[in-house]
Motif scaffolding. Structure first.
Motif, mmCIF file in Angstrom:
data_model
loop_
_atom_site.group_PDB
_atom_site.id
_atom_site.type_symbol
_atom_site.label_atom_id
_atom_site.label_comp_id
_atom_site.label_asym_id
_atom_site.label_seq_id
_atom_site.Cartn_x
_atom_site.Cartn_y
_atom_site.Cartn_z
ATOM 1 N N THR A 1 43.911 -10.778 74.686
ATOM 2 C CA THR A 1 44.990 -10.134 73.931
ATOM 3 C C THR A 1 44.419 -9.288 72.814
ATOM 4 O O THR A 1 44.839 -8.145 72.607
ATOM 5 C CB THR A 1 45.949 -11.197 73.353
ATOM 6 N N GLU A 2 43.435 -9.817 72.081
ATOM 7 C CA GLU A 2 42.828 -9.055 70.992
ATOM 8 C C GLU A 2 42.118 -7.806 71.506
ATOM 9 O O GLU A 2 42.228 -6.737 70.925
ATOM 10 C CB GLU A 2 41.852 -9.928 70.207
ATOM 11 N N ILE A 3 41.393 -7.950 72.599
ATOM 12 C CA ILE A 3 40.685 -6.795 73.169
ATOM 13 C C ILE A 3 41.685 -5.739 73.618
ATOM 14 O O ILE A 3 41.506 -4.548 73.345
ATOM 15 C CB ILE A 3 39.780 -7.229 74.335
ATOM 16 N N ASN A 4 42.748 -6.156 74.266
ATOM 17 C CA ASN A 4 43.747 -5.210 74.747
ATOM 18 C C ASN A 4 44.474 -4.491 73.615
ATOM 19 O O ASN A 4 44.962 -3.389 73.805
ATOM 20 C CB ASN A 4 44.768 -5.913 75.642
ATOM 21 N N ARG A 5 44.532 -5.102 72.464
ATOM 22 C CA ARG A 5 45.193 -4.481 71.302
ATOM 23 C C ARG A 5 44.202 -3.741 70.412
ATOM 24 O O ARG A 5 44.523 -3.377 69.294
ATOM 25 C CB ARG A 5 45.934 -5.537 70.510
ATOM 26 N N GLY A 6 42.978 -3.566 70.912
ATOM 27 C CA GLY A 6 42.018 -2.765 70.172
ATOM 28 C C GLY A 6 41.150 -3.532 69.200
ATOM 29 O O GLY A 6 40.444 -2.931 68.416
ATOM 30 N N ARG B 1 46.093 -16.514 62.221
ATOM 31 C CA ARG B 1 46.666 -15.204 62.546
ATOM 32 C C ARG B 1 46.837 -15.138 64.056
ATOM 33 O O ARG B 1 45.956 -15.534 64.805
ATOM 34 C CB ARG B 1 45.742 -14.085 62.081
ATOM 35 N N PRO B 2 47.955 -14.597 64.536
ATOM 36 C CA PRO B 2 48.161 -14.486 65.977
ATOM 37 C C PRO B 2 47.104 -13.581 66.622
ATOM 38 O O PRO B 2 46.609 -12.651 65.977
ATOM 39 C CB PRO B 2 49.543 -13.869 66.122
ATOM 40 N N PRO B 3 46.767 -13.833 67.873
ATOM 41 C CA PRO B 3 45.818 -12.965 68.573
ATOM 42 C C PRO B 3 46.304 -11.521 68.564
ATOM 43 O O PRO B 3 47.475 -11.257 68.805
ATOM 44 C CB PRO B 3 45.805 -13.515 70.002
ATOM 45 N N GLY B 4 45.421 -10.614 68.255
ATOM 46 C CA GLY B 4 45.774 -9.207 68.235
ATOM 47 C C GLY B 4 46.364 -8.738 66.923
ATOM 48 O O GLY B 4 46.668 -7.572 66.760
ATOM 49 N N GLY B 5 46.540 -9.638 65.960
ATOM 50 C CA GLY B 5 47.045 -9.251 64.648
ATOM 51 C C GLY B 5 48.456 -9.727 64.399
ATOM 52 O O GLY B 5 49.114 -10.291 65.265
ATOM 53 N N GLY B 6 48.890 -9.512 63.200
ATOM 54 C CA GLY B 6 50.220 -9.950 62.804
ATOM 55 C C GLY B 6 50.137 -10.764 61.529
ATOM 56 O O GLY B 6 49.073 -10.913 60.928
ATOM 57 N N ALA B 7 51.264 -11.273 61.123
ATOM 58 C CA ALA B 7 51.353 -12.034 59.886
ATOM 59 C C ALA B 7 50.668 -13.401 60.029
ATOM 60 O O ALA B 7 50.873 -14.106 61.017
ATOM 61 C CB ALA B 7 52.805 -12.230 59.489
ATOM 62 N N GLY C 1 52.804 -25.273 69.011
ATOM 63 C CA GLY C 1 52.024 -24.814 70.156
ATOM 64 C C GLY C 1 51.508 -23.391 70.060
ATOM 65 O O GLY C 1 50.937 -22.879 71.011
ATOM 66 N N ARG C 2 51.684 -22.727 68.896
ATOM 67 C CA ARG C 2 51.183 -21.359 68.756
ATOM 68 C C ARG C 2 49.659 -21.364 68.679
ATOM 69 O O ARG C 2 49.052 -22.243 68.075
ATOM 70 C CB ARG C 2 51.715 -20.697 67.491
ATOM 71 N N VAL C 3 49.055 -20.327 69.275
ATOM 72 C CA VAL C 3 47.608 -20.128 69.199
ATOM 73 C C VAL C 3 47.342 -19.154 68.064
ATOM 74 O O VAL C 3 48.056 -18.165 67.914
ATOM 75 C CB VAL C 3 47.056 -19.550 70.522
ATOM 76 N N GLY C 4 46.310 -19.431 67.279
ATOM 77 C CA GLY C 4 45.951 -18.530 66.194
ATOM 78 C C GLY C 4 44.453 -18.532 65.945
ATOM 79 O O GLY C 4 43.754 -19.488 66.299
ATOM 80 N N ARG C 5 43.977 -17.448 65.354
ATOM 81 C CA ARG C 5 42.580 -17.356 64.941
ATOM 82 C C ARG C 5 42.511 -17.839 63.495
ATOM 83 O O ARG C 5 43.311 -17.427 62.661
ATOM 84 C CB ARG C 5 42.076 -15.922 65.043
ATOM 85 N N VAL C 6 41.538 -18.704 63.206
ATOM 86 C CA VAL C 6 41.364 -19.218 61.853
ATOM 87 C C VAL C 6 40.831 -18.098 60.972
ATOM 88 O O VAL C 6 39.788 -17.506 61.260
ATOM 89 C CB VAL C 6 40.392 -20.419 61.836
#
Length: 78
Positions: free
Chosen positions: A68-73, A39-45, A23-28
């Motif tokens: 989430t991505e916008i809030n993390r810059g 990749r998780p929204p906003g960055g990460g592994a 159920g995780r959301v990720g950007r392709v």
């Protein structure tokens, strides 16, 4: 948490999707071998997801991921 009722998809890079296994959301980010890299929204592994487990993210979850991505810059994709 699994995601039922959503059909597998062939996502374009930059799209938000769900990993139906948990159920995780990720950007392709692209593909490596047989896997879709997410990749998780906003960055990460990044993590590898088999294509048969990729589902389109419902609009509400995709919107939450973009916020989430916008809030993390992060920048908005064009």
């Amino acid at each position: 948490m699994t995601v039922e009722g959503l059909e597998p998809c062939t996502p374009a890079p930059g799209a938000f999707v769900l990993d139906a296994r948990d159920g995780r959301v990720g950007r392709v980010m692209g593909r490596v071998g047989p896997y879709v890299q997410l990749r998780p929204p906003g960055g990460g592994a990044e993590w590898d997801c088999p294509p048969e487990a990729v589902r389109p993210a419902p609009p509400g979850l995709a919107l939450r991921a973009r916020v989430t991505e916008i809030n993390r810059g992060g920048k908005l994709p064009r």
